[in-house]
Design a protein around this motif. Structure first.
Motif, PDB file in Angstrom:
ATOM      1  N   ARG A  32       0.830  -1.203   0.000  1.00 51.78           N
ATOM      2  CA  ARG A  32       0.000   0.000   0.000  1.00 51.78           C
ATOM      3  C   ARG A  32       0.867   1.257   0.000  1.00 51.78           C
ATOM      4  O   ARG A  32       2.032   1.211   0.429  1.00 51.78           O
ATOM      5  N   ARG A  45      -8.313  -2.482  -5.368  1.00 51.47           N
ATOM      6  CA  ARG A  45      -9.259  -2.384  -4.253  1.00 51.47           C
ATOM      7  C   ARG A  45      -8.549  -2.485  -2.909  1.00 51.47           C
ATOM      8  O   ARG A  45      -8.788  -1.682  -1.999  1.00 51.47           O
ATOM      9  N   GLN A  62      -6.452   0.528  -1.751  1.00 49.53           N
ATOM     10  CA  GLN A  62      -7.193   1.701  -1.312  1.00 49.53           C
ATOM     11  C   GLN A  62      -7.745   1.563   0.104  1.00 49.53           C
ATOM     12  O   GLN A  62      -8.274   2.516   0.665  1.00 49.53           O
TER      13      GLN A  62
END
Length: 216
Positions: A95, A124, A127
């Motif tokens: 991330r 997905r 985030q």
């Protein structure tokens, strides 16, 4: 935990691995593993030519190989051995804040379809800030260390929880004489798979890396 549709329970009375299963299942650390290099030139070029994620393309070739080795489709569920018809993939996803999340990739036979769907899942997870973990048993746990050309590797494991999914890690690609190679770490539960089955998987994986657009 209950097995899902698309799996059948192995008859322990007739299973040829019964004694091996019972022996290694009692181990505190039942996993064994190897590190080796694979030639990923063809799949790397294919991914670049078609605008696909290189990591997910490698993962897909590995996942197709796993479908073809029964021991890589076998899992321990509630203390018993089950064979699944199909195995999905799951991986750690980096991330922007430097942490990781976990993604789940349903199996698809075609590389383009798989990578397209998996790329949506990666986006997905990137985030989010929470730590979802796919509950499915019928998966392989993947990770990548693209910064390191490793020669050995170990994994964090919760020994108190029953887990029999293989763990496969891809390392840093290097190029020499026009060929790209990559270190791969493969760890499997010894109650379900021996060195022979790892070798069978590696043979299928290399064959599929050499033919990235092939389907089983």
């Amino acid at each position: 935990m209950q097995a899902t549709i698309g799996a059948h329970k192995i008859d322990m009375e007739t299973w040829e691995r019964r004694e091996v299963f019972n022996f290694f299942r009692a181990f505190t650390e039942p996993y064994h593993g190897v590190c080796l290099r694979v030639d990923c030139t063809a799949t790397y070029r294919y991914a670049k030519q078609h605008g696909l994620s290189v990591f997910l393309s490698m993962l897909h070739r590995s996942l197709v190989a796993a479908q073809q080795v029964e021991n890589f489709r076998t899992r321990i569920v509630d203390g018993s051995a089950w064979i699944f018809d199909e195995i999905d993939g799951g991986s750690a996803v980096g991330r922007p804040n430097g942490t990781i999340g976990f993604a789940h990739y349903p199996y698809r036979a075609g590389i383009a379809e798989f990578v397209t769907e998996a790329s949506v899942e990666v986006a997905r997870v990137r985030q989010r800030n929470d730590l979802e973990r796919p509950p499915q048993v019928n998966l392989i746990r993947y990770s990548a260390l693209p910064w390191l050309d490793f020669t050995s590797l170990s994994h964090a494991r919760d020994m108190a929880k029953e887990d029999s999914a293989p763990r496969i890690t891809f390392g840093k690609m290097t190029e020499a004489d026009g060929r790209r190679t990559m270190p791969v770490s493969i760890h499997v539960h010894h109650a379900l798979a021996d060195g022979l089955h790892v070798a069978q998987f590696v043979e299928q994986f290399q064959r599929l890396l050499d033919a990235p657009d092939s389907q089983p």
